[in-house]
Design an enzyme around this catalytic site. Structure first.
Site, PDB file in Angstrom:
ATOM      1  N   GLY A 129      14.242  12.897 -31.689  1.00  0.00           N
ATOM      2  CA  GLY A 129      14.375  14.264 -31.158  1.00  0.00           C
ATOM      3  C   GLY A 129      14.596  14.226 -29.657  1.00  0.00           C
ATOM      4  NE  ARG A 189      14.453  13.690 -36.099  1.00  0.00           N
ATOM      5  CZ  ARG A 189      13.521  13.667 -35.143  1.00  0.00           C
ATOM      6  NH1 ARG A 189      12.978  12.520 -34.769  1.00  0.00           N
ATOM      7  NH2 ARG A 189      13.124  14.781 -34.561  1.00  0.00           N
ATOM      8  CG  ASP A 243       5.408   6.340 -32.717  1.00  0.00           C
ATOM      9  OD1 ASP A 243       6.194   7.020 -33.398  1.00  0.00           O
ATOM     10  OD2 ASP A 243       4.189   6.197 -32.975  1.00  0.00           O
ATOM     11  CB  THR A 299       8.816  12.820 -27.863  1.00  0.00           C
ATOM     12  OG1 THR A 299       8.321  13.865 -28.718  1.00  0.00           O
ATOM     13  CG2 THR A 299       7.630  11.973 -27.451  1.00  0.00           C
ATOM     14  CG  ASP A 343       6.171  16.230 -30.795  1.00  0.00           C
ATOM     15  OD1 ASP A 343       6.730  17.263 -30.417  1.00  0.00           O
ATOM     16  OD2 ASP A 343       6.244  15.800 -31.968  1.00  0.00           O
ATOM     17  CG  ASP A 375       4.008  12.133 -30.525  1.00  0.00           C
ATOM     18  OD1 ASP A 375       4.749  11.727 -29.614  1.00  0.00           O
ATOM     19  OD2 ASP A 375       4.402  12.328 -31.689  1.00  0.00           O
ATOM     20  NE  ARG A 401       7.534  14.466 -36.414  1.00  0.00           N
ATOM     21  CZ  ARG A 401       8.737  13.984 -36.162  1.00  0.00           C
ATOM     22  NH1 ARG A 401       9.722  14.286 -36.962  1.00  0.00           N
ATOM     23  NH2 ARG A 401       8.960  13.199 -35.132  1.00  0.00           N
TER      24      ARG A 401
HETATM   25  O1  F6P Z   1       9.357  14.909 -32.428  1.00  0.00           O
HETATM   26  C1  F6P Z   1       9.816  15.979 -31.698  1.00  0.00           C
HETATM   27  C2  F6P Z   1      10.011  17.186 -32.558  1.00  0.00           C
HETATM   28  O2  F6P Z   1      10.534  18.190 -31.727  1.00  0.00           O
HETATM   29  C3  F6P Z   1       8.775  17.683 -33.308  1.00  0.00           C
HETATM   30  O3  F6P Z   1       7.927  18.461 -32.498  1.00  0.00           O
HETATM   31  C4  F6P Z   1       9.393  18.447 -34.445  1.00  0.00           C
HETATM   32  O4  F6P Z   1       8.530  18.516 -35.533  1.00  0.00           O
HETATM   33  C5  F6P Z   1      10.603  17.630 -34.761  1.00  0.00           C
HETATM   34  O5  F6P Z   1      10.958  16.938 -33.591  1.00  0.00           O
HETATM   35  C6  F6P Z   1      11.788  18.425 -35.252  1.00  0.00           C
HETATM   36  O6  F6P Z   1      12.813  17.547 -35.562  1.00  0.00           O
HETATM   37  P1  F6P Z   1      14.313  17.959 -35.928  1.00  0.00           P
HETATM   38  O7  F6P Z   1      14.959  18.435 -34.664  1.00  0.00           O
HETATM   39  O8  F6P Z   1      14.918  16.704 -36.436  1.00  0.00           O
HETATM   40  O9  F6P Z   1      14.209  19.064 -36.912  1.00  0.00           O
END
Ligand code: F6P
Length: 322
Positions: A11, A72, A103, A127, A129, A131, A173
């Site tokens: 992300g 991804r 990670d 990120t 997050d 995290d 997440r």
């Molecule tokens: O890991 C970052 C994040 O923004 C999370 O907070 C969220 O759950 C996820 O990515 C959303 O991913 P995508 O953009 O692939 O839907």
């Protein structure tokens, strides 16, 4: 070290461009050639790798997203796929790879350094997050926090006019940091995060007490990793009959121009990543702890959690929102 490559993965987060810029400029300053890998690990496999110059990163420090694009790439878990990627780096004689992401992205870098000893890898935490172990803050967290604050300040105006309770669902997440820090910053009545067991019945009681004391509105900040805003609203409606609305902030949180704090963090971590490669380090993630630059082996980053949920902030937010 003569040649390195940089990619962004997973992300995206505001400040990734600033980190790439720091990697490119620190490398060139030290007479190292830099290659940009486009579309994350997918681009590494598909050989979407191009030389970057000083000017390639001009006018990028203020831009959100990532000009290298991100993706991804679950196929990278397969050894055969990684072999192709490694070969694409080797044929260009690239000796170092900087991976900016979460990670999951670090795991790809760790595999590369295990399977090809000639390629050093360094991870930079990117990120929203917050995290990732081995750092107090990840790139993008501060900008996302400010986006949430800005949005909830606006929500508060309409919540107040209609005497409503708003349930605001924010990203995160597996980690409640965005909800926690944003909750404290906007004076949310309740913060619902995966790290703390919250009884929705008690949330309802708190809202009820507030209404009795004359409160015009309430904000419940929910981390998506715990439950959705909609689920929270449905649970609440079992205990209390109030006018509620759910607001899911979604991907707005991932965009926008990086904050000053994120630009500085990204620049420092990007520079540090290149310095580590030059001094022969590999399989480590850079970070910032107590305002000091750090480097933590990937094994430790994956092995145990030193990124603890801040219970003091949680308690403080609780005390300040009675
Ligand atoms: O890991 C970052 C994040 O923004 C999370 O907070 C969220 O759950 C996820 O990515 C959303 O991913 P995508 O953009 O692939 O839907």
């Amino acid at each position: 070290m003569k040649k390195i490559a940089v990619l962004t993965s997973g992300g995206d987060s505001p400040g990734m461009n600033a980190a790439v810029r720091a990697v490119v400029r620190t490398a060139i300053y030290n007479n190292i050639e830099v290659y940009g890998v486009y579309h994350g690990y997918q681009g590494l496999v598909e050989d979407d790798i191009h030389k970057l110059e000083l000017g390639s990163v001009g006018d990028t420090i203020q831009r959100g997203g990532t000009f290298l694009f991100s993706a991804r790439c679950p196929e990278f878990k397969e050894e055969d796929v990684r072999k192709v990627a490694i070969e694409n780096l080797r044929k260009r004689e690239i000796e170092g790879l900087v991976v900016i992401g979460g990670d999951g992205s670090y795991r790809g870098a760790q595999r590369i350094s295990e399977e090809c000893k000639e390629i050093q890898t360094i991870g930079i935490p990117g990120t929203i997050d917050n995290d990732i172990n081995g750092t107090d803050f990840t790139i993008g967290f501060d900008t996302a926090l400010n986006t949430i604050i800005d949005s909830v300040d606006k929500i508060r105006d309409t919540a107040s006019s209609h005497a409503r309770t708003f349930i605001v669902e924010v990203m995160g997440r597996d980690c409640g940091d965005l909800a926690l820090w944003a909750g404290l910053s906007v004076g949310a009545e309740t913060i619902v995060v995966p790290e703390v067991n919250t009884e929705i019945k008690e949330v309802a009681e708190k809202i009820e007490q507030g209404i009795k004391r004359g409160k015009k509105h309430s904000i419940v900040m929910v981390a998506e990793g715990c439950m959705s805003g909609q689920e929270c609203a449905e649970e609440l409606s079992k205990y209390i009959n109030i006018d509620t609305r759910v607001s899911v902030l979604g991907h707005i949180q991932r965009g926008g121009s990086p904050s000053g704090a994120d630009r500085v963090l990204a620049s420092r971590l990007g520079g540090h990543a290149v310095e580590l490669l030059m001094s022969g380090e590999t399989a480590k993630g850079v970070g910032i702890k107590h305002n000091q630059l750090t480097a933590t082996p990937f094994d430790e980053i994956f092995g145990h959690s030193d990124h603890k949920f801040d219970k003091q902030i949680y308690q403080l937010a609780k005390e300040l929102s009675i």
